[in-house]
Design an enzyme around this catalytic site. Structure first.
Site, PDB file in Angstrom:
ATOM      1  N   ARG A 161       7.214   0.201  -1.203  1.00 29.21           N
ATOM      2  CA  ARG A 161       6.633   0.163  -2.544  1.00 29.21           C
ATOM      3  C   ARG A 161       6.218   1.547  -3.048  1.00 29.21           C
ATOM      4  O   ARG A 161       6.579   1.951  -4.150  1.00 29.21           O
ATOM      5  CB  ARG A 161       5.419  -0.777  -2.551  1.00 29.21           C
ATOM      6  CG  ARG A 161       5.790  -2.242  -2.481  1.00 29.21           C
ATOM      7  CD  ARG A 161       4.564  -3.088  -2.255  1.00 29.21           C
ATOM      8  NE  ARG A 161       4.095  -2.917  -0.895  1.00 29.21           N
ATOM      9  CZ  ARG A 161       4.177  -3.846   0.051  1.00 29.21           C
ATOM     10  NH1 ARG A 161       4.653  -5.025  -0.243  1.00 29.21           N
ATOM     11  NH2 ARG A 161       3.760  -3.610   1.277  1.00 29.21           N
ATOM     12  N   ILE A 162       5.447   2.278  -2.224  1.00 30.66           N
ATOM     13  CA  ILE A 162       4.936   3.567  -2.706  1.00 30.66           C
ATOM     14  C   ILE A 162       6.046   4.623  -2.713  1.00 30.66           C
ATOM     15  O   ILE A 162       6.154   5.423  -3.644  1.00 30.66           O
ATOM     16  CB  ILE A 162       3.717   4.021  -1.879  1.00 30.66           C
ATOM     17  CG1 ILE A 162       2.605   2.968  -1.982  1.00 30.66           C
ATOM     18  CG2 ILE A 162       3.213   5.373  -2.361  1.00 30.66           C
ATOM     19  CD1 ILE A 162       1.398   3.224  -1.100  1.00 30.66           C
ATOM     20  N   ASP A 190      15.004   5.452   5.494  1.00 29.58           N
ATOM     21  CA  ASP A 190      14.219   4.274   5.853  1.00 29.58           C
ATOM     22  C   ASP A 190      15.079   3.426   6.783  1.00 29.58           C
ATOM     23  O   ASP A 190      16.097   2.884   6.355  1.00 29.58           O
ATOM     24  CB  ASP A 190      13.847   3.478   4.579  1.00 29.58           C
ATOM     25  CG  ASP A 190      12.827   2.380   4.866  1.00 29.58           C
ATOM     26  OD1 ASP A 190      12.966   1.688   5.902  1.00 29.58           O
ATOM     27  OD2 ASP A 190      11.898   2.213   4.062  1.00 29.58           O
ATOM     28  N   ALA A 212       0.134   8.755   3.240  1.00 31.75           N
ATOM     29  CA  ALA A 212       0.392   7.467   3.901  1.00 31.75           C
ATOM     30  C   ALA A 212      -0.772   7.120   4.823  1.00 31.75           C
ATOM     31  O   ALA A 212      -1.709   6.418   4.419  1.00 31.75           O
ATOM     32  CB  ALA A 212       1.706   7.515   4.657  1.00 31.75           C
ATOM     33  N   ARG A 213      -0.734   7.625   6.039  1.00 32.57           N
ATOM     34  CA  ARG A 213      -1.797   7.370   7.007  1.00 32.57           C
ATOM     35  C   ARG A 213      -1.993   8.623   7.848  1.00 32.57           C
ATOM     36  O   ARG A 213      -1.008   9.296   8.182  1.00 32.57           O
ATOM     37  CB  ARG A 213      -1.395   6.230   7.958  1.00 32.57           C
ATOM     38  CG  ARG A 213      -1.702   4.860   7.430  1.00 32.57           C
ATOM     39  CD  ARG A 213      -3.197   4.543   7.548  1.00 32.57           C
ATOM     40  NE  ARG A 213      -3.575   3.238   7.034  1.00 32.57           N
ATOM     41  CZ  ARG A 213      -4.002   2.999   5.794  1.00 32.57           C
ATOM     42  NH1 ARG A 213      -4.054   3.968   4.911  1.00 32.57           N
ATOM     43  NH2 ARG A 213      -4.382   1.791   5.438  1.00 32.57           N
ATOM     44  N   GLU A 265      -9.812  11.242  10.343  1.00 30.95           N
ATOM     45  CA  GLU A 265     -10.600  10.673   9.257  1.00 30.95           C
ATOM     46  C   GLU A 265     -11.716   9.802   9.839  1.00 30.95           C
ATOM     47  O   GLU A 265     -11.434   9.070  10.791  1.00 30.95           O
ATOM     48  CB  GLU A 265      -9.646   9.800   8.417  1.00 30.95           C
ATOM     49  CG  GLU A 265      -9.890   9.869   6.945  1.00 30.95           C
ATOM     50  CD  GLU A 265      -8.785   9.154   6.177  1.00 30.95           C
ATOM     51  OE1 GLU A 265      -7.623   9.569   6.276  1.00 30.95           O
ATOM     52  OE2 GLU A 265      -9.119   8.177   5.507  1.00 30.95           O
ATOM     53  N   HIS A 291      -8.660  10.783   0.736  1.00 31.57           N
ATOM     54  CA  HIS A 291      -8.119   9.411   0.789  1.00 31.57           C
ATOM     55  C   HIS A 291      -8.438   8.629  -0.490  1.00 31.57           C
ATOM     56  O   HIS A 291      -9.112   7.595  -0.448  1.00 31.57           O
ATOM     57  CB  HIS A 291      -8.644   8.666   2.028  1.00 31.57           C
ATOM     58  CG  HIS A 291      -7.739   7.540   2.442  1.00 31.57           C
ATOM     59  ND1 HIS A 291      -7.633   7.107   3.737  1.00 31.57           N
ATOM     60  CD2 HIS A 291      -6.879   6.764   1.724  1.00 31.57           C
ATOM     61  CE1 HIS A 291      -6.764   6.108   3.802  1.00 31.57           C
ATOM     62  NE2 HIS A 291      -6.294   5.884   2.594  1.00 31.57           N
ATOM     63  N   GLY A 322      -5.877   7.817  -2.789  1.00 31.98           N
ATOM     64  CA  GLY A 322      -4.600   7.391  -3.384  1.00 31.98           C
ATOM     65  C   GLY A 322      -4.719   6.195  -4.313  1.00 31.98           C
ATOM     66  O   GLY A 322      -4.147   6.173  -5.405  1.00 31.98           O
ATOM     67  N   ALA A 323      -5.476   5.189  -3.881  1.00 31.51           N
ATOM     68  CA  ALA A 323      -5.557   3.949  -4.664  1.00 31.51           C
ATOM     69  C   ALA A 323      -6.771   3.926  -5.582  1.00 31.51           C
ATOM     70  O   ALA A 323      -7.025   2.930  -6.256  1.00 31.51           O
ATOM     71  CB  ALA A 323      -5.613   2.757  -3.718  1.00 31.51           C
TER      72      ALA A 323
HETATM   73  N1  LIG Z   1      -3.438   7.208   0.247  1.00 30.04           N
HETATM   74  C1  LIG Z   1      -3.856   5.999  -0.037  1.00 30.04           C
HETATM   75  O1  LIG Z   1      -4.935   5.801  -0.553  1.00 30.04           O
HETATM   76  C2  LIG Z   1      -2.969   4.812   0.272  1.00 30.04           C
HETATM   77  C3  LIG Z   1      -3.062   3.662  -0.531  1.00 30.04           C
HETATM   78  C4  LIG Z   1      -2.216   2.590  -0.259  1.00 30.04           C
HETATM   79  C5  LIG Z   1      -1.329   2.650   0.820  1.00 30.04           C
HETATM   80  N2  LIG Z   1      -1.265   3.782   1.613  1.00 30.04           N
HETATM   81  C6  LIG Z   1      -0.323   3.880   2.733  1.00 30.04           C
HETATM   82  O2  LIG Z   1       0.974   4.164   2.237  1.00 30.04           O
HETATM   83  C7  LIG Z   1       1.949   3.745   3.190  1.00 30.04           C
HETATM   84  C8  LIG Z   1       3.095   3.037   2.506  1.00 30.04           C
HETATM   85  O3  LIG Z   1       2.638   1.873   1.832  1.00 30.04           O
HETATM   86  P1  LIG Z   1       3.672   0.890   1.088  1.00 30.04           P
HETATM   87  O4  LIG Z   1       2.854  -0.057   0.294  1.00 30.04           O
HETATM   88  O5  LIG Z   1       4.730   1.679   0.402  1.00 30.04           O
HETATM   89  O6  LIG Z   1       4.293   0.137   2.355  1.00 30.04           O
HETATM   90  P2  LIG Z   1       5.677  -0.640   2.434  1.00 30.04           P
HETATM   91  O7  LIG Z   1       5.553  -1.566   3.590  1.00 30.04           O
HETATM   92  O8  LIG Z   1       6.039  -1.187   1.088  1.00 30.04           O
HETATM   93  O9  LIG Z   1       6.740   0.516   2.781  1.00 30.04           O
HETATM   94  C9  LIG Z   1       6.792   1.178   4.004  1.00 30.04           C
HETATM   95  C10 LIG Z   1       8.262   1.526   4.258  1.00 30.04           C
HETATM   96  O10 LIG Z   1       8.339   2.398   5.397  1.00 30.04           O
HETATM   97  C11 LIG Z   1       9.517   2.029   6.135  1.00 30.04           C
HETATM   98  N3  LIG Z   1       9.410   2.592   7.476  1.00 30.04           N
HETATM   99  C12 LIG Z   1       8.770   2.070   8.553  1.00 30.04           C
HETATM  100  N4  LIG Z   1       8.865   2.919   9.616  1.00 30.04           N
HETATM  101  C13 LIG Z   1       9.565   4.002   9.161  1.00 30.04           C
HETATM  102  C14 LIG Z   1       9.977   5.217   9.768  1.00 30.04           C
HETATM  103  N5  LIG Z   1       9.672   5.508  11.035  1.00 30.04           N
HETATM  104  N6  LIG Z   1      10.685   6.102   9.022  1.00 30.04           N
HETATM  105  C15 LIG Z   1      10.995   5.844   7.730  1.00 30.04           C
HETATM  106  N7  LIG Z   1      10.626   4.699   7.107  1.00 30.04           N
HETATM  107  C16 LIG Z   1       9.912   3.797   7.809  1.00 30.04           C
HETATM  108  C17 LIG Z   1       9.546   0.518   6.042  1.00 30.04           C
HETATM  109  O11 LIG Z   1      10.846   0.024   6.297  1.00 30.04           O
HETATM  110  C18 LIG Z   1       9.123   0.293   4.600  1.00 30.04           C
HETATM  111  O12 LIG Z   1      10.228   0.222   3.714  1.00 30.04           O
HETATM  112  C19 LIG Z   1       1.180   2.910   4.219  1.00 30.04           C
HETATM  113  O13 LIG Z   1       0.938   3.721   5.350  1.00 30.04           O
HETATM  114  C20 LIG Z   1      -0.125   2.610   3.525  1.00 30.04           C
HETATM  115  O14 LIG Z   1      -1.163   2.404   4.457  1.00 30.04           O
HETATM  116  C21 LIG Z   1      -2.068   4.859   1.331  1.00 30.04           C
END
Ligand SMILES: NC(=O)c1ccc[n+]([C@@H]2O[C@H](COP(=O)([O-])OP(=O)(O)OC[C@H]3O[C@@H](n4cnc5c(N)ncnc54)[C@H](O)[C@@H]3O)[C@@H](O)[C@H]2O)c1
Length: 318
Positions: free
Chosen positions: A158-159, A178, A245-246, A275, A293, A295-296
């Site tokens: 998604r992101i 991916d 991401a994390r 963190e 942190h 992002g959201a």
């Molecule tokens: N900064 C913030 O405040 C904030 C806010 C929301 C989410 N996040 C983080 O953003 C990240 C992504 O969220 P999302 O909603 O897009 O998740 P999502 O599940 O929609 O997408 C994650 C994608 O990563 C892929 N993936 C998994 N392992 C992988 C690898 N080793 N190499 C490449 N691709 C890989 C998956 O197939 C999936 O398509 C998460 O870690 C989430 O915790 C951060």
């Protein structure tokens, strides 16, 4: 009597409104962790809503037999014993889609700031902008444009996809890796309702690392680093890296070494390995753009989180 919901880490006014209209009573008091069990039982709370602060562990779940639903406003559920709660018949919900655009915009805040050294100019202008204007102008005078450059997206969920859409909108080329998504089509919507589709195919991680001018990570938490020493050896010279991401998906020690060698031009970090106490070497580094942190953390994302939670609760608890 209306069913009670405790939103212990807060909820947007739009979420409260939607729930109240559906006949729920929403309590927004922040109850201290050690008083939660008594509060939930004493007030006959049926749903507990949290963000990332409140811990919802086995002990709490066992001690609150009246709890029917646990909701996480946001994505990661590291603070909830999800499987345990589900095994006990409790609904566990989150709002995975609501914050994607906000996180993607923050990535671009780091990228736009990165290519014009804003993170460092904002540190030094208050200190010496009046006396040393010309020297600072020279220091920050070798900017680059994002337009026409290649953005490599690691993790095209998604992101990752929301970030790719912004990149396309400003004229960047997008490549992604991916392992779980071979192909993807992104539909870009413009303000006047026109849309344009772009088709993509995943490439290998090595190819992405070697050809991207900027790399952004959007993978879930992993056991191993996605970007470590080995990966930083093959990236393009002068690459810009963003991690929203994390913490733990980039090896911070290897990152600092790569920046100091000039291999990486700058990094934008919203999340950190240690963190909530990021390493001082990261915090003080002049080539790292920092955010805590967030992002959201936009009004729009929090609104969507609130209404998305409310929709799910209405259908599950009625
Ligand atoms: N900064 C913030 O405040 C904030 C806010 C929301 C989410 N996040 C983080 O953003 C990240 C992504 O969220 P999302 O909603 O897009 O998740 P999502 O599940 O929609 O997408 C994650 C994608 O990563 C892929 N993936 C998994 N392992 C992988 C690898 N080793 N190499 C490449 N691709 C890989 C998956 O197939 C999936 O398509 C998460 O870690 C989430 O915790 C951060």
């Amino acid at each position: 009597m209306s069913k009670k919901i405790l939103a212990n880490d807060g909820i947007s006014p739009s979420g409260i409104k939607a729930l109240e209209e559906a006949g729920f009573e929403v309590i927004t008091t922040t109850v201290a962790q050690e008083q939660l069990v008594d509060f939930i039982n004493g007030n006959e709370v049926v749903a507990l809503l949290v963000r990332s602060a409140t811990q919802v562990r086995k002990e709490l779940i066992d001690s609150c037999p009246g709890l029917k639903l646990i909701g996480r406003g946001g994505v990661g559920m590291d603070n909830i014993d999800v499987t345990y709660a589900k095994d006990k018949g409790i609904h566990v919900i989150n709002t995975p889609a609501s914050s994607s655009e906000s996180v993607a915009e923050l990535v671009f805040a780091h990228l736009f700031g990165g290519v014009r050294f804003l993170y460092d100019a904002n540190r030094n202008m208050p200190l010496e902008g009046d006396k040393n204007f010309k020297a600072l102008k020279k220091n920050y005078g070798k900017g680059t444009e994002l337009r026409g450059k290649t953005l490599g997206v690691l993790g095209f969920g998604r992101i990752g996809q929301a970030t790719a859409k912004i990149a396309l909108g400003i004229g960047m080329k997008v490549i992604y890796h991916d392992p779980f998504l071979e192909q993807a089509t992104l539909s870009l919507s413009f303000y006047d309702d026109r849309t344009l589709d772009f088709a993509f195919t995943s490439i290998s991680k090595e190819e992405l690392l070697q050809s991207a001018d900027f790399i952004t990570l959007h993978v879930p938490a992993q056991k191993d680093y996605v970007i470590g020493k080995k990966e930083l050896e093959i990236v393009k010279n002068g690459v810009g890296l963003v991690n929203a991401a994390r913490g733990g998906v980039i090896d911070e020690v290897a990152l600092i070494a790569a920046i100091d060698k000039g291999k990486v031009a700058f990094a934008g970090l919203d999340v950190f390995e240690s963190e909530p106490s990021p390493e001082i070497q990261i915090l003080m580094h002049p080539k790292i753009s920092l955010s805590p942190h967030i992002g959201a953390a936009t009004g729009e994302a929090q609104d969507r989180i609130g209404t998305e939670l409310a929709e799910q609760i209405k259908s599950l608890l009625h």
